[in-house]
Write a protein that holds these residues in place. Structure first.
Motif, PDB file in Angstrom:
ATOM      1  N   ALA A  10      10.424   2.027  -3.851  1.00 48.52           N
ATOM      2  CA  ALA A  10      10.142   0.756  -3.176  1.00 48.52           C
ATOM      3  C   ALA A  10      10.983   0.630  -1.911  1.00 48.52           C
ATOM      4  CB  ALA A  10      10.419  -0.410  -4.120  1.00 48.52           C
ATOM      5  N   ALA A  11      12.207   1.129  -1.966  1.00 50.25           N
ATOM      6  CA  ALA A  11      13.099   1.059  -0.804  1.00 50.25           C
ATOM      7  C   ALA A  11      12.552   1.871   0.364  1.00 50.25           C
ATOM      8  CB  ALA A  11      14.496   1.552  -1.188  1.00 50.25           C
ATOM      9  N   ILE A  12      12.171   3.126   0.125  1.00 52.19           N
ATOM     10  CA  ILE A  12      11.670   3.962   1.222  1.00 52.19           C
ATOM     11  C   ILE A  12      10.329   3.436   1.721  1.00 52.19           C
ATOM     12  CG2 ILE A  12      10.508   5.645  -0.269  1.00 52.19           C
ATOM     13  CD1 ILE A  12      12.353   6.364   3.060  1.00 52.19           C
TER      14      ILE A  12
ATOM     15  N   HIS B 264       0.833  -1.205   0.000  1.00 46.57           N
ATOM     16  CA  HIS B 264       0.000   0.000   0.000  1.00 46.57           C
ATOM     17  C   HIS B 264       0.871   1.260   0.000  1.00 46.57           C
ATOM     18  CE1 HIS B 264      -4.257  -1.374   0.617  1.00 46.57           C
ATOM     19  NE2 HIS B 264      -3.622  -2.508   0.874  1.00 46.57           N
ATOM     20  N   THR B 265       1.977   1.222   0.729  1.00 45.51           N
ATOM     21  CA  THR B 265       2.872   2.384   0.772  1.00 45.51           C
ATOM     22  C   THR B 265       3.523   2.603  -0.591  1.00 45.51           C
ATOM     23  OG1 THR B 265       3.329   1.940   3.109  1.00 45.51           O
ATOM     24  CG2 THR B 265       4.830   3.433   1.974  1.00 45.51           C
ATOM     25  N   GLN B 266       3.937   1.519  -1.236  1.00 48.68           N
ATOM     26  CA  GLN B 266       4.475   1.635  -2.591  1.00 48.68           C
ATOM     27  C   GLN B 266       3.436   2.203  -3.544  1.00 48.68           C
ATOM     28  OE1 GLN B 266       6.360  -1.971  -4.094  1.00 48.68           O
ATOM     29  NE2 GLN B 266       7.192  -2.438  -2.063  1.00 48.68           N
ATOM     30  N   SER B 267       2.228   1.737  -3.428  1.00 52.83           N
ATOM     31  CA  SER B 267       1.152   2.192  -4.309  1.00 52.83           C
ATOM     32  C   SER B 267       0.909   3.691  -4.137  1.00 52.83           C
ATOM     33  CB  SER B 267      -0.130   1.412  -4.020  1.00 52.83           C
ATOM     34  OG  SER B 267      -1.174   1.866  -4.848  1.00 52.83           O
ATOM     35  N   LEU B 268       0.878   4.139  -2.880  1.00 53.69           N
ATOM     36  CA  LEU B 268       0.665   5.559  -2.600  1.00 53.69           C
ATOM     37  C   LEU B 268       1.790   6.408  -3.185  1.00 53.69           C
ATOM     38  CD1 LEU B 268      -0.621   7.997  -1.219  1.00 53.69           C
ATOM     39  CD2 LEU B 268       0.430   7.255   0.938  1.00 53.69           C
ATOM     40  N   LEU B 269       3.025   6.023  -2.928  1.00 52.81           N
ATOM     41  CA  LEU B 269       4.164   6.807  -3.405  1.00 52.81           C
ATOM     42  C   LEU B 269       4.301   6.763  -4.927  1.00 52.81           C
ATOM     43  CD1 LEU B 269       6.810   5.917  -0.675  1.00 52.81           C
ATOM     44  CD2 LEU B 269       5.829   8.173  -1.104  1.00 52.81           C
ATOM     45  N   LEU B 270       4.175   5.578  -5.503  1.00 56.55           N
ATOM     46  CA  LEU B 270       4.280   5.464  -6.957  1.00 56.55           C
ATOM     47  C   LEU B 270       3.134   6.183  -7.649  1.00 56.55           C
ATOM     48  CD1 LEU B 270       5.363   1.714  -7.268  1.00 56.55           C
ATOM     49  CD2 LEU B 270       6.751   3.707  -7.891  1.00 56.55           C
ATOM     50  N   GLY B 271       1.947   6.145  -7.032  1.00 54.53           N
ATOM     51  CA  GLY B 271       0.788   6.819  -7.620  1.00 54.53           C
ATOM     52  C   GLY B 271       0.953   8.329  -7.639  1.00 54.53           C
ATOM     53  N   ILE B 272       1.402   8.902  -6.514  1.00 52.23           N
ATOM     54  CA  ILE B 272       1.613  10.354  -6.467  1.00 52.23           C
ATOM     55  C   ILE B 272       2.821  10.746  -7.320  1.00 52.23           C
ATOM     56  CG2 ILE B 272       2.144  12.303  -4.961  1.00 52.23           C
ATOM     57  CD1 ILE B 272      -0.707  11.295  -4.705  1.00 52.23           C
TER      58      ILE B 272
ATOM     59  N   GLY C 287       3.440   9.488 -10.100  1.00 52.20           N
ATOM     60  CA  GLY C 287       3.058   9.345 -11.503  1.00 52.20           C
ATOM     61  C   GLY C 287       3.772   8.218 -12.212  1.00 52.20           C
ATOM     62  N   LEU C 288       4.187   7.186 -11.430  1.00 51.31           N
ATOM     63  CA  LEU C 288       5.004   6.119 -11.999  1.00 51.31           C
ATOM     64  C   LEU C 288       4.333   4.754 -11.971  1.00 51.31           C
ATOM     65  CD1 LEU C 288       8.489   7.123 -10.511  1.00 51.31           C
ATOM     66  CD2 LEU C 288       7.619   7.538 -12.821  1.00 51.31           C
ATOM     67  N   LEU C 289       3.036   4.712 -11.685  1.00 49.35           N
ATOM     68  CA  LEU C 289       2.320   3.451 -11.818  1.00 49.35           C
ATOM     69  C   LEU C 289       2.198   3.103 -13.303  1.00 49.35           C
ATOM     70  CD1 LEU C 289      -0.518   3.879  -9.164  1.00 49.35           C
ATOM     71  CD2 LEU C 289       1.351   2.217  -9.077  1.00 49.35           C
ATOM     72  N   PRO C 290       2.159   1.814 -13.628  1.00 43.85           N
ATOM     73  CA  PRO C 290       2.115   1.422 -15.042  1.00 43.85           C
ATOM     74  C   PRO C 290       1.024   2.120 -15.853  1.00 43.85           C
ATOM     75  CG  PRO C 290       2.565  -0.494 -13.696  1.00 43.85           C
ATOM     76  CD  PRO C 290       2.292   0.627 -12.742  1.00 43.85           C
ATOM     77  N   HIS C 291      -0.193   2.246 -15.294  1.00 47.15           N
ATOM     78  CA  HIS C 291      -1.282   2.855 -16.086  1.00 47.15           C
ATOM     79  C   HIS C 291      -1.027   4.344 -16.300  1.00 47.15           C
ATOM     80  CE1 HIS C 291      -2.989   4.553 -12.318  1.00 47.15           C
ATOM     81  NE2 HIS C 291      -3.622   5.381 -13.137  1.00 47.15           N
ATOM     82  N   GLN C 292      -0.287   4.995 -15.390  1.00 45.63           N
ATOM     83  CA  GLN C 292       0.019   6.414 -15.546  1.00 45.63           C
ATOM     84  C   GLN C 292       1.061   6.654 -16.632  1.00 45.63           C
ATOM     85  OE1 GLN C 292       1.073   6.794 -11.389  1.00 45.63           O
ATOM     86  NE2 GLN C 292      -0.638   8.192 -11.015  1.00 45.63           N
TER      87      GLN C 292
END
Length: 523
Positions: free
Chosen positions: A350-352, A280-288, A290-295
């Motif tokens: 992912a590390a943080i 969930h933390t990765q999802s939040l950070l990657l989403g904001i 702008g680096l999620l696959p769909h983005q």
């Protein structure tokens, strides 16, 4: 030679700045006053022109956000050729200037804008070919500079556009890029070491004081942050900035401000397994970010492992997105140039995410503080244990997906690879953890904690050689064997960086102002 025995060596002292004050301005500084981390007025601007040239040539600034001092948009196509002879610092540069288009010409570099007049370039025809005057700081109070023809010279003030703090740029600047095979000239300090037979202990102690100053200046920067935010948020943002290294510092810091620790507490469930929290933390950070696959409009086909990981990320993001009202960053906010895949932004994120999840619910700062407060002994063995325990928070993180992949959809690695390497972890330990804990110790009058921090600092082994360190070792010592014997700690390495920043060039023009040399010849 100045007697250094009267100054303390076992604490973060203000000796270096006191020496600068007494030798330059005859101003006294109370080195025993720890109530503030104020930097001596002016020392933060004691950089040399050679460093500004390196910054210009290495393009260590926000290239897409440059404006001249009179407000015109500027783009640097080529910084020019480094000129090691007389005349302008760089020749055959190419810039795009708003309203004027492509301009080709020479570049002159100075620390202060007023140096143009001090060097009498306004009277020298040689400098009529200057298309851009680059200065670190503009101290001309809005006045324009002119050439010998009376024409206004376009000016850029770099301090507004640096892509990192000056101290951090010094760590990565490529000194060898301007030496171009030329021999590093030994400084006056090297000559004095031989003439006076100055012993290694004296030189080592001086570097210790310079190394302490470097930490104090870093602490001063974080002290400003702490005026607006608590220790947990400060150390989180500082670690994020460090994870960006050179290319993505600003982007990681922006991401940390967009996703604060309060956001994690409100959006990530506390009562879920750690692995779920990491996702969930990765999802939040990657989403904001702008680096999620769909983005990224990725239409690739993936194997089962990656498909499941992406689906889990995207499902978590849908839930999170419904609860927040934040505008995500975009892919173009992130740089991938000159970065190894192992250090791509997604992997650092992912590390943080793993570190934050492992340190929940109390947080990274309190976890580190707890480690320091539970260690009572000061022996070398216990100091090493303290360093290893703290750094294990960064080195021993394991992620079910990213420990085996460099990129989303990349080939699965046979053996797990660390998300953060030892060198990056060491940089975080020295440049983030020690300065911030030092502020905490002084704020709470925790003498024991400050003693432990300094003990760690002076016993921490040197980091890998950089071009700046190699340059400074040659300037001061000449022989690598001598340098290796004296530069036996990170503290002394940091001292070399500090002296380079403040005084050193590859000629002897500035030697007569250098506090190291002046301390050697002081009677």
């Amino acid at each position: 030679m100045l007697n250094l025995n009267k100054y303390p060596t076992n604490c973060f002292s203000y000796t270096y700045r006191q020496l600068i004050s007494s030798l330059h301005n005859n101003v006294n500084v109370d080195i025993n006053n720890h109530s503030s981390l104020l930097v001596l007025e002016g020392t933060e601007k004691l950089i040399k022109e050679e460093l500004v040239r390196c910054i210009w040539f290495g393009q260590h600034f926000k290239k897409d956000k440059l404006y001249t001092d009179d407000g015109l948009r500027l783009e640097v196509l080529s910084p020019g050729w480094w000129n090691s002879e007389g005349g302008p610092d760089f020749k055959h540069a190419e810039i795009l200037l708003e309203g004027k288009g492509l301009i080709k010409g020479n570049i002159e570099i100075h620390v202060f804008a007023s140096d143009w007049m001090k060097h009498q370039h306004d009277k020298q025809e040689t400098y009529d070919s200057i298309c851009l005057h680059v200065t670190m700081w503009n101290d001309n109070e809005g006045k324009y500079i002119k050439n010998s023809l009376g024409q206004i010279v376009t000016q850029l003030t770099l301090s507004q556009y640096l892509d990192a703090e000056l101290d951090d740029i010094i760590d990565v600047v490529d000194i060898e890029s301007y030496l171009k095979g030329r021999k590093v000239h030994a400084g006056h300090c090297h000559r004095e070491i031989g003439n006076q037979k100055i012993d290694e202990q004296w030189v080592g102690h001086f570097l210790d004081y310079a190394g302490d100053e470097r930490i104090l200046q870093k602490a001063k920067r974080y002290e400003e942050w702490l005026k607006k935010k608590p220790f947990e948020q400060t150390i989180y943002e500082a670690i994020m900035e460090s994870l960006g290294y050179k290319e993505n510092k600003e982007s990681f810091l922006r991401l940390a401000s967009l996703v604060s620790l309060k956001d994690f507490h409100s959006l990530i469930p506390e009562d879920v397994p750690v692995q779920m929290k990491k996702l969930h933390t990765q999802s939040l950070l990657l989403g904001i970010a702008g680096l999620l696959p769909h983005q990224r409009n990725s239409e690739k086909s993936y194997n089962d492992e990656t498909t499941k990981y992406i689906n889990d990320l995207e499902d978590a993001w849908k839930v999170i997105q419904a609860k927040i009202n934040k505008t995500s960053m975009i892919k173009d906010d992130w740089s991938y140039a000159k970065i190894r895949p192992a250090n791509f932004p997604e992997r650092r994120i992912a590390a943080i995410a793993n570190i934050l999840s492992e340190c929940a619910p109390n947080g990274i700062f309190h976890r580190i503080l707890w480690i320091f407060q539970t260690k009572e002994d000061y022996t070398r063995e216990h100091i090493n244990t303290l360093i290893n325990t703290t750094q294990s928070l960064f080195l021993n993180i394991h992620d079910l997906y990213w420990s085996y992949h460099y990129t989303i959809g990349g080939i699965r690695l046979k053996n797990p690879q660390k998300l953060l390497g030892k060198e990056r972890t060491s940089n975080i330990f020295i440049n983030v953890i020690i300065p911030i804990l030092l502020i905490y110790a002084r704020k709470h009058n925790d003498v024991r904690l400050e003693k432990v921090l300094h003990l760690l600092y002076r016993n921490y082994p040197p980091l890998p050689m950089t071009s700046t360190l190699r340059f400074m070792e040659n300037r001061i010592f000449g022989q690598s064997k001598v340098a290796k014997k004296i530069i036996n700690s990170i503290r002394r390495q940091q001292g070399l960086y500090q002296i380079f920043k403040d005084f050193c060039e590859n000629d002897n023009i500035s030697c007569n102002k250098c506090v190291l040399y002046l301390s050697m010849v002081e009677s």
